[in-house]
Design a protein around this motif. Structure first.
Motif, PDB file in Angstrom:
ATOM      1  N   ALA A 169     -15.419 -29.192  64.348  1.00 48.72           N
ATOM      2  CA  ALA A 169     -14.904 -27.817  64.285  1.00 48.72           C
ATOM      3  C   ALA A 169     -14.811 -27.216  65.682  1.00 48.72           C
ATOM      4  O   ALA A 169     -13.858 -26.486  65.996  1.00 48.72           O
ATOM      5  N   ALA A 170     -15.767 -27.536  66.547  1.00 49.88           N
ATOM      6  CA  ALA A 170     -15.752 -27.019  67.915  1.00 49.88           C
ATOM      7  C   ALA A 170     -14.560 -27.559  68.697  1.00 49.88           C
ATOM      8  O   ALA A 170     -14.000 -26.861  69.556  1.00 49.88           O
ATOM      9  N   LEU A 171     -14.147 -28.788  68.411  1.00 47.86           N
ATOM     10  CA  LEU A 171     -12.968 -29.355  69.077  1.00 47.86           C
ATOM     11  C   LEU A 171     -11.702 -28.602  68.681  1.00 47.86           C
ATOM     12  O   LEU A 171     -10.802 -28.400  69.507  1.00 47.86           O
ATOM     13  N   PHE A 172     -11.629 -28.181  67.423  1.00 47.55           N
ATOM     14  CA  PHE A 172     -10.473 -27.388  66.994  1.00 47.55           C
ATOM     15  C   PHE A 172     -10.474 -26.034  67.695  1.00 47.55           C
ATOM     16  O   PHE A 172      -9.423 -25.555  68.155  1.00 47.55           O
ATOM     17  N   ALA A 173     -11.644 -25.416  67.795  1.00 44.04           N
ATOM     18  CA  ALA A 173     -11.735 -24.136  68.493  1.00 44.04           C
ATOM     19  C   ALA A 173     -11.297 -24.287  69.953  1.00 44.04           C
ATOM     20  O   ALA A 173     -10.592 -23.419  70.498  1.00 44.04           O
ATOM     21  N   ALA A 174     -11.681 -25.389  70.593  1.00 42.33           N
ATOM     22  CA  ALA A 174     -11.284 -25.632  71.981  1.00 42.33           C
ATOM     23  C   ALA A 174      -9.773 -25.805  72.090  1.00 42.33           C
ATOM     24  O   ALA A 174      -9.148 -25.318  73.046  1.00 42.33           O
ATOM     25  N   GLY A 186      -4.194 -20.459  73.909  1.00 46.18           N
ATOM     26  CA  GLY A 186      -4.201 -19.032  74.202  1.00 46.18           C
ATOM     27  C   GLY A 186      -4.693 -18.163  73.069  1.00 46.18           C
ATOM     28  O   GLY A 186      -4.492 -16.944  73.087  1.00 46.18           O
ATOM     29  N   VAL A 187      -5.360 -18.775  72.082  1.00 52.87           N
ATOM     30  CA  VAL A 187      -5.886 -18.030  70.936  1.00 52.87           C
ATOM     31  C   VAL A 187      -7.381 -17.787  71.148  1.00 52.87           C
ATOM     32  O   VAL A 187      -8.130 -18.718  71.462  1.00 52.87           O
ATOM     33  N   GLU A 188      -7.819 -16.554  70.974  1.00 56.43           N
ATOM     34  CA  GLU A 188      -9.240 -16.236  71.114  1.00 56.43           C
ATOM     35  C   GLU A 188      -9.953 -16.530  69.789  1.00 56.43           C
ATOM     36  O   GLU A 188      -9.594 -15.977  68.747  1.00 56.43           O
ATOM     37  N   VAL A 189     -10.962 -17.377  69.850  1.00 56.78           N
ATOM     38  CA  VAL A 189     -11.740 -17.744  68.665  1.00 56.78           C
ATOM     39  C   VAL A 189     -13.051 -16.965  68.707  1.00 56.78           C
ATOM     40  O   VAL A 189     -13.877 -17.165  69.606  1.00 56.78           O
ATOM     41  N   VAL A 190     -13.257 -16.083  67.735  1.00 57.61           N
ATOM     42  CA  VAL A 190     -14.442 -15.223  67.745  1.00 57.61           C
ATOM     43  C   VAL A 190     -15.563 -15.738  66.865  1.00 57.61           C
ATOM     44  O   VAL A 190     -16.702 -15.267  66.956  1.00 57.61           O
ATOM     45  N   ALA A 191     -15.271 -16.722  65.998  1.00 62.82           N
ATOM     46  CA  ALA A 191     -16.304 -17.290  65.134  1.00 62.82           C
ATOM     47  C   ALA A 191     -15.844 -18.655  64.642  1.00 62.82           C
ATOM     48  O   ALA A 191     -14.652 -18.861  64.389  1.00 62.82           O
TER      49      ALA A 191
END
Length: 243
Positions: A132-137, A143-148
């Motif tokens: 899941a962290a790789l997708f957030a990266a 250019g998308v801010e991931v807040v959670a």
């Protein structure tokens, strides 16, 4: 008639596609070819093999014969696991093999988020936390801010495919954040095509799901816009005009 081709790994949530074809109207076809999945595991080494050029190229000719105007690799984890540059190389290789415009579900999310006017998102992933962290990266590189980020820790697509709407909603609620403009559910094994309006109503914000954005991305590549309220905000919102 517009035909959009999809390469789908294995057998899990693929029945979302005939459902979406029905909702989109009679002049759009969504032919789908299954690729060999190898080991069914949300684990980096297995995902890299699942998305290899050889596995994707094997299904291209069948989609070409179907009359597809564009091809999308209908797998999120099997694309973002390569990283931003690697995922670009993956779709370029797919486009060369097919001789058609090509993309993947990961890029579909990257394009769909600004389409609905969202800037900050929450990720509700069935994957283990590291995946899941790789997708957030990947999203941050877009250019998308991931807040959670919430990872449910499910290892196999087969298990994900058994989830019902209540499990999907529970995961989305756990991932939601007050600052998130939208919630992303990045797994094409997850059945969501019949539930998007209900999810958006329950959460009070747009919801982007993997199979939904994959089909939208195919339409984008074919320069088609379709209004389909049953598929959520993404299929009803007017495009954002940059000024």
């Amino acid at each position: 008639m517009t035909a959009l081709g999809f390469l789908y790994p294995g057998h899990s949530g693929e029945d979302d596609y005939p459902r979406m074809e029905q909702l989109l109207g009679s002049d759009i076809r969504l032919p789908l070819v299954h690729t060999e999945i190898g080991e069914d595991a949300h684990r980096v080494d297995a995902l890299l093999e699942m998305g290899s050029a050889a596995r994707l190229a094997a299904g291209v000719e069948e989609l070409r014969l179907s009359g597809a105007e564009a091809i999308v690799w209908a797998c999120t984890s099997g694309s973002f696991v390569y990283g931003w540059q690697g995922a670009h190389e993956q779709v370029r290789a797919l486009a060369r093999a097919a001789g058609l415009p090509a993309s993947s579900t990961s890029f579909a999310f990257a394009h769909a988020v600004p389409e609905i006017g969202a800037r900050r998102v929450a990720v509700a992933a069935t994957y283990p936390e590291d995946v899941a962290a790789l997708f957030a990266a990947f999203l941050k590189d877009a250019g998308v801010e991931v807040v959670a980020v919430r990872g449910a820790g499910v290892i196999t697509a087969v298990e994900v495919a058994t989830w019902g709407v209540e499990q999907v909603l529970a995961l989305a609620r756990e991932a939601d954040h007050p600052d998130a403009d939208a919630i992303l559910l990045p797994d094409t094994a997850l059945h969501t095509a019949s539930h998007i309006p209900a999810l958006e109503a329950a959460l009070g914000k747009p919801v982007l799901t993997a199979n939904q954005v994959t089909v939208w991305e195919g339409l984008r590549l074919a320069d088609r816009r379709v209004n389909a309220p049953e598929l959520g905000t993404l299929f009803t919102r007017e495009p954002i005009v940059q000024v």
